[in-house]
Design a protein around this motif. Structure first.
Motif, PDB file in Angstrom:
ATOM      1  N   LYS A 100       1.064  -0.998   0.197  1.00 39.83           N
ATOM      2  CA  LYS A 100       0.054   0.006  -0.009  1.00 39.83           C
ATOM      3  C   LYS A 100       0.698   1.214  -0.157  1.00 39.83           C
ATOM      4  O   LYS A 100       0.869   2.302  -0.667  1.00 39.83           O
ATOM      5  N   LYS A 101       1.887   1.193   0.732  1.00 33.98           N
ATOM      6  CA  LYS A 101       2.789   2.390   0.845  1.00 33.98           C
ATOM      7  C   LYS A 101       3.613   2.555  -0.457  1.00 33.98           C
ATOM      8  O   LYS A 101       3.759   3.741  -0.839  1.00 33.98           O
ATOM      9  N   LEU A 102       3.879   1.547  -1.199  1.00 36.79           N
ATOM     10  CA  LEU A 102       4.854   1.575  -2.384  1.00 36.79           C
ATOM     11  C   LEU A 102       3.716   2.086  -3.451  1.00 36.79           C
ATOM     12  O   LEU A 102       4.228   2.404  -4.753  1.00 36.79           O
ATOM     13  N   GLN A 103       2.357   1.936  -3.242  1.00 40.45           N
ATOM     14  CA  GLN A 103       1.398   2.717  -4.460  1.00 40.45           C
ATOM     15  C   GLN A 103       1.639   4.264  -4.559  1.00 40.45           C
ATOM     16  O   GLN A 103       1.334   4.810  -5.449  1.00 40.45           O
ATOM     17  N   LEU A 104       2.270   4.717  -3.403  1.00 46.30           N
ATOM     18  CA  LEU A 104       2.685   6.225  -3.288  1.00 46.30           C
ATOM     19  C   LEU A 104       4.137   6.368  -3.623  1.00 46.30           C
ATOM     20  O   LEU A 104       4.604   7.391  -3.237  1.00 46.30           O
ATOM     21  N   SER A 105       4.709   5.606  -4.225  1.00 49.10           N
ATOM     22  CA  SER A 105       6.152   5.583  -4.340  1.00 49.10           C
ATOM     23  C   SER A 105       6.754   6.644  -4.741  1.00 49.10           C
ATOM     24  O   SER A 105       6.290   7.302  -5.865  1.00 49.10           O
ATOM     25  N   ALA A 106       7.411   7.526  -4.121  1.00 48.64           N
ATOM     26  CA  ALA A 106       8.223   8.766  -4.672  1.00 48.64           C
ATOM     27  C   ALA A 106       9.425   8.676  -5.625  1.00 48.64           C
ATOM     28  O   ALA A 106       9.639   9.489  -6.285  1.00 48.64           O
ATOM     29  N   VAL A 107       9.759   7.406  -5.560  1.00 49.01           N
ATOM     30  CA  VAL A 107      11.141   7.063  -6.704  1.00 49.01           C
ATOM     31  C   VAL A 107      10.340   7.144  -8.101  1.00 49.01           C
ATOM     32  O   VAL A 107       9.567   6.154  -8.350  1.00 49.01           O
ATOM     33  N   GLY A 108      10.906   7.869  -8.701  1.00 47.23           N
ATOM     34  CA  GLY A 108      10.508   7.803 -10.126  1.00 47.23           C
ATOM     35  C   GLY A 108       9.206   8.599 -10.413  1.00 47.23           C
ATOM     36  O   GLY A 108       8.923   8.437 -11.633  1.00 47.23           O
ATOM     37  N   TYR A 109       8.556   9.103  -9.539  1.00 39.90           N
ATOM     38  CA  TYR A 109       7.122   9.753  -9.834  1.00 39.90           C
ATOM     39  C   TYR A 109       7.515  10.986 -10.766  1.00 39.90           C
ATOM     40  O   TYR A 109       8.264  11.813 -10.573  1.00 39.90           O
ATOM     41  N   GLY A 110       6.641  11.015 -11.716  1.00 42.01           N
ATOM     42  CA  GLY A 110       7.078  12.201 -13.028  1.00 42.01           C
ATOM     43  C   GLY A 110       7.986  11.910 -13.830  1.00 42.01           C
ATOM     44  O   GLY A 110       8.379  12.686 -14.445  1.00 42.01           O
ATOM     45  N   GLY A 111       8.816  10.717 -13.545  1.00 39.22           N
ATOM     46  CA  GLY A 111       9.991  10.328 -14.327  1.00 39.22           C
ATOM     47  C   GLY A 111      11.377  11.135 -13.838  1.00 39.22           C
ATOM     48  O   GLY A 111      11.244  11.647 -12.759  1.00 39.22           O
ATOM     49  N   GLY A 112      12.552  11.030 -14.454  1.00 42.77           N
ATOM     50  CA  GLY A 112      13.592  11.466 -14.211  1.00 42.77           C
ATOM     51  C   GLY A 112      14.358  10.909 -12.886  1.00 42.77           C
ATOM     52  O   GLY A 112      14.022   9.783 -12.539  1.00 42.77           O
ATOM     53  N   HIS A 113      15.092  11.600 -12.446  1.00 43.00           N
ATOM     54  CA  HIS A 113      16.068  11.141 -11.279  1.00 43.00           C
ATOM     55  C   HIS A 113      15.326  11.439  -9.918  1.00 43.00           C
ATOM     56  O   HIS A 113      14.881  12.203  -9.793  1.00 43.00           O
ATOM     57  N   GLY A 114      15.826  10.509  -8.835  1.00 45.91           N
ATOM     58  CA  GLY A 114      15.586  10.709  -7.499  1.00 45.91           C
ATOM     59  C   GLY A 114      13.959  10.682  -7.204  1.00 45.91           C
ATOM     60  O   GLY A 114      13.394  10.136  -7.864  1.00 45.91           O
ATOM     61  N   SER A 115      13.824  10.883  -5.814  1.00 48.14           N
ATOM     62  CA  SER A 115      12.667  10.805  -5.282  1.00 48.14           C
ATOM     63  C   SER A 115      11.837  12.106  -5.269  1.00 48.14           C
ATOM     64  O   SER A 115      12.581  13.086  -5.002  1.00 48.14           O
ATOM     65  N   THR A 116      10.836  12.292  -5.735  1.00 47.59           N
ATOM     66  CA  THR A 116       9.982  13.562  -5.892  1.00 47.59           C
ATOM     67  C   THR A 116       8.809  13.584  -4.724  1.00 47.59           C
ATOM     68  O   THR A 116       9.399  14.192  -3.552  1.00 47.59           O
TER      69      THR A 116
END
Length: 450
Positions: A100-116
């Protein structure tokens, strides 16, 4: 009779062992509590009820380069229930299943590098390199360790609040516009150098894409799982924003009082002669952090040694207490005397029983050693970041700090990192005499490009 004598003898041995354990626990408590209490005295305190002129003087002293770079804000006017409610909801989120938490993963959100924006699992971030503001000697190397914490990240402003800003519409025109402003400043002979990693120029298209990712909509847990989460969290955000705006004003006054004229005149003129660091569209990152109980060694960190790259940080760390639990969990804890995950605080050697001062693992490099920065009940911990260090010409310290992983008890931290508007400019530490957009510094240090 012999069995009775044996039973009594065993009982006596057990009582002696329990007494020895209690003495040992008391000694440990005294040791940790003493360190927390003593080190807390090294951290300045600022009372926000003081008159404005006195507050600026207090802040000048507290933020000076020869100090720890941390201070406590007291009498800030934020009810403790705001923090308690947010910690309670943060815990509910972090006890959701990994899927459930990984459904909101910041890693790669929107593409590109890093956590957003979103959920950041343990061991995803960390391994921080030294910045030019790092005050440690060369022999004190960066640990290079990952962060064992997990966090839920929110960033503002969102795209609907900056969609009409030039850096969102046309990045090339934006760069030309702020370069023109800089050329009209008191340092018109100084080039405005932007978007770099070392001496390698970063393509503008990559920087513009990173900016768009930063302004993406935030990601919220499902109301069906956490129906009270958003209301509690947004109430906390609102209180932090009110306090941060006041701190922007106070730090602006400190910069002016310190007469770092080459820096402040250029910055204030480049933002249309504003009397304060521009923050009506301040860039802010909120982290709702969980540090799980850990038996790791001293070379493991909840968050590894680093300097904060924004202007300043507002921090509220705590151990879990019964007030952070639901009624059912509290009753279960009372009946059983303990709960999974190190919830019960009785005998916690990191909390001073007399004062309530709690060492939650936060340490700062000060006076050539790691100094504890314990939490004083009711206070908000503040530290300066790289932006203030640059704007003050190093007169305001960006302290190196870390959070130890080893702890038998579960900890949470509510953290907000505050930077001025994207289009403010900062001295460029990597090009002598140059300048860099605050937003680009923020994005690069967050790992969103470069």
């Amino acid at each position: 009779f012999s069995l009775w004598m044996i039973s009594m003898a065993l009982m006596g041995i057990l009582i002696i062992l329990l007494q020895m354990h209690a003495v040992g626990a008391t000694a440990t408590l005294a040791k940790h509590s003493t360190r927390a209490a003593l080190d807390a005295n090294l951290i300045p305190r600022i009372d926000l009820r003081r008159p404005a002129a006195k507050l600026v003087q207090d802040l000048q002293k507290a933020a000076a380069a020869d100090g720890p770079g941390f201070f406590y804000l007291v009498n800030h006017g934020i009810p403790e229930t705001v923090f308690d409610n947010t910690i309670r909801e943060a815990r509910k989120f972090h006890t959701l299943s990994a899927s459930k938490k990984l459904q909101l993963s910041a890693v790669g959100y929107g593409g590109g590098h890093g956590s957003t924006k979103g959920y950041v699992p343990p061991n995803t971030e960390g391994s921080y390199a030294k910045d030019t503001s790092d005050v440690r000697p060369e022999v004190e190397q960066a640990s290079g360790k990952p962060n064992t914490r997990e966090s839920l990240v929110f960033r503002y402003p969102e795209e609907q609040n900056v969609s009409k800003e030039l850096y969102c519409i046309d990045y090339d025109r934006f760069l030309h516009a702020i370069a023109t402003e800089a050329s009209n400043s008191s340092r018109g002979d100084v080039p405005l150098r932007l978007s770099h990693a070392g001496d390698k120029l970063i393509p503008m298209s990559e920087v513009a894409a990173a900016a768009r990712r930063f302004f993406l909509p935030n990601r919220w847990p499902d109301d069906g799982d956490l129906p009270d989460f958003r209301a509690a969290t947004e109430s906390y955000f609102q209180e932090m924003r009110r306090l941060a705006y006041r701190m922007f004003h106070l730090f602006s006054e400190v910069l002016k009082e310190q007469h770092s004229t080459v820096v402040t005149e250029t910055v204030f003129r480049s933002i249309n002669s504003s009397t304060s660091l521009p923050h009506d569209k301040a860039m802010v990152t909120y982290n709702m952090v969980r540090y799980p109980p850990s038996s790791a060694g001293d070379d493991a960190f909840g968050i590894a040694d680093h300097t904060d790259w924004e202007a300043f940080t507002l921090l509220y760390p705590t151990y879990l207490h019964d007030k952070h639990l639901d009624w059912f969990e509290t009753q279960h804890s009372m009946v059983n005397g303990t709960s999974d995950g190190g919830l019960r605080q009785e005998g916690n050697p990191n909390i001073d029983p007399a004062s309530g001062i709690a060492f939650t693992g936060l340490e700062v490099w000060f006076r050539d050693r790691w100094v504890a920065v314990p939490h004083v009940p009711g206070a908000i911990i503040v530290n300066q970041g790289e932006m203030l260090s640059r704007l003050s010409g190093g007169m305001l310290k960006a302290p190196v700090h870390r959070v130890l992983a080893h702890n038998d008890f579960e900890r949470y931290s509510l953290v907000s990192f505050w930077a001025p508007n994207y289009d403010a400019v900062l001295p460029d530490s990597e090009h002598d005499g140059g300048w860099v957009a605050a937003g680009e510094h923020y994005l690069r240090r967050n790992g969103l490009f470069g």
